[in-house]
Write a protein that holds these residues in place. Sequence first.
Motif, PDB file in Angstrom:
ATOM      1  N   ALA A  82      38.527  42.474  50.158  1.00  0.00           N
ATOM      2  CA  ALA A  82      39.674  43.344  50.438  1.00  0.00           C
ATOM      3  C   ALA A  82      40.995  42.604  50.291  1.00  0.00           C
ATOM      4  CB  ALA A  82      39.556  43.927  51.848  1.00  0.00           C
ATOM      5  N   LEU A  83      40.965  41.281  50.317  1.00  0.00           N
ATOM      6  CA  LEU A  83      42.181  40.478  50.227  1.00  0.00           C
ATOM      7  C   LEU A  83      42.606  40.218  48.782  1.00  0.00           C
ATOM      8  CD1 LEU A  83      41.270  37.858  52.984  1.00  0.00           C
ATOM      9  CD2 LEU A  83      42.712  39.882  53.232  1.00  0.00           C
ATOM     10  N   GLY A  84      41.810  40.653  47.829  1.00  0.00           N
ATOM     11  CA  GLY A  84      42.147  40.440  46.427  1.00  0.00           C
ATOM     12  C   GLY A  84      41.307  39.343  45.797  1.00  0.00           C
ATOM     13  N   ARG A  85      41.263  39.344  44.479  1.00  0.00           N
ATOM     14  CA  ARG A  85      40.403  38.417  43.744  1.00  0.00           C
ATOM     15  C   ARG A  85      40.780  36.957  43.970  1.00  0.00           C
ATOM     16  NH1 ARG A  85      39.958  39.770  37.533  1.00  0.00           N
ATOM     17  NH2 ARG A  85      39.221  41.698  38.531  1.00  0.00           N
ATOM     18  N   THR A  86      42.079  36.668  44.016  1.00  0.00           N
ATOM     19  CA  THR A  86      42.506  35.273  44.163  1.00  0.00           C
ATOM     20  C   THR A  86      42.105  34.702  45.511  1.00  0.00           C
ATOM     21  OG1 THR A  86      44.392  35.636  42.690  1.00  0.00           O
ATOM     22  CG2 THR A  86      44.481  33.715  44.124  1.00  0.00           C
ATOM     23  N   VAL A  87      42.387  35.440  46.592  1.00  0.00           N
ATOM     24  CA  VAL A  87      42.045  34.969  47.937  1.00  0.00           C
ATOM     25  C   VAL A  87      40.529  34.893  48.098  1.00  0.00           C
ATOM     26  CG1 VAL A  87      42.304  35.394  50.409  1.00  0.00           C
ATOM     27  CG2 VAL A  87      44.181  35.931  48.860  1.00  0.00           C
ATOM     28  N   PHE A  88      39.836  35.870  47.548  1.00  0.00           N
ATOM     29  CA  PHE A  88      38.377  35.862  47.577  1.00  0.00           C
ATOM     30  C   PHE A  88      37.840  34.580  46.943  1.00  0.00           C
ATOM     31  CE2 PHE A  88      34.361  36.663  45.402  1.00  0.00           C
ATOM     32  CZ  PHE A  88      33.587  37.269  46.381  1.00  0.00           C
ATOM     33  N   SER A  89      38.354  34.226  45.775  1.00  0.00           N
ATOM     34  CA  SER A  89      37.896  33.026  45.071  1.00  0.00           C
ATOM     35  C   SER A  89      38.248  31.765  45.846  1.00  0.00           C
ATOM     36  CB  SER A  89      38.521  32.968  43.669  1.00  0.00           C
ATOM     37  OG  SER A  89      38.168  34.110  42.910  1.00  0.00           O
ATOM     38  N   ILE A  90      39.463  31.737  46.408  1.00  0.00           N
ATOM     39  CA  ILE A  90      39.882  30.570  47.192  1.00  0.00           C
ATOM     40  C   ILE A  90      38.956  30.367  48.380  1.00  0.00           C
ATOM     41  CG2 ILE A  90      41.678  29.754  48.783  1.00  0.00           C
ATOM     42  CD1 ILE A  90      43.752  30.869  46.828  1.00  0.00           C
ATOM     43  N   ARG A  91      38.634  31.447  49.063  1.00  0.00           N
ATOM     44  CA  ARG A  91      37.764  31.331  50.242  1.00  0.00           C
ATOM     45  C   ARG A  91      36.382  30.838  49.849  1.00  0.00           C
ATOM     46  NH1 ARG A  91      37.700  35.400  55.357  1.00  0.00           N
ATOM     47  NH2 ARG A  91      37.129  33.727  56.793  1.00  0.00           N
TER      48      ARG A  91
END
Length: 300
Positions: free
Chosen positions: A116-125
């Motif tokens: 839900a936070l977006g692709r970039t934040v998802f990948s970072i996490r």
Amino acid sequence: MLDILQREFIYIWYYSSVLFNQIAIYWVFGIFLGSVISVFGKDKIHRLFVSIQNKHLGIFGVIPASLLGIASPLCMFGTIPIAASFSQKGMRDDWLAAFMMSSILLNPQLLIYSAALGRTVFSIRLVSCIICGILAGLFVRLFFRDRGFFNFSTLVLPKSRDTDPNMLMRLLKNIWRNIKATGGYFLLGIVLSALFQRYVSTDVFASLFGSQQGFGVLMAATIGVPLYVCGGGTIPLLLEWLQHGMSLGAAAAFMVTGPATKITNLGAVKIVLGKRQFSIYLAYTIVFAIITGLFIDISL
């Protein structure tokens, strides 16, 4: 006075409804996927972890160990007994450290929430949690190779609650337990996000967590310690904070220190770590979170 209160209530209710409609699908799917993996895939994941002992991977075993820790759907109080059984079967402490560290930070259910936070934040996490687990394993191998890092001797193993002989009923019960465990925090996070959006100045927040990158990362790593209660409950808050100027590095730092220092996780980890190792765990978590946050802010 009543008119003012009514107007504020309507605003909070409206924004909460909008936010709920925006991210509820991730919460629902995360619960469903987490329960499916827990009921049908948990044992397979753990058997796969045990099987890597026979592959002579050496130091490189921390990589699959970290990945399998993220795939494991158990909470930390569920992971500790599994780790104890692995240890009894001869699993190395560095692989156990990688598995447990990444399992603390992330699981399939929380990973879906994070979409839900977006692709970039998802990948970072995802990437930061994998690296955190791998490095934890490497440090244990480097500094505790000739002495044990964990102590499972005093551990009392709890009984599994996934015991219903009917697999469909077992799945439904697991889903209901997940809803009860996360639903209240998820709704609380939405309400807090609405209150934040209404009453916190965007400029002030951006100056703390956005424009002053180093200070913002430090602040985010710090507030993750007392504020993080449930992964699902922090997703609405993170979404709101990112929209109001929180840097990606600050968000990454929060997503590391939050689950790693959550009270229930600390209680579980303390069971199998002595005072010295427990202090090392806390220091490692905070330092990794800050370095990761700074690196992301500099790089992106």
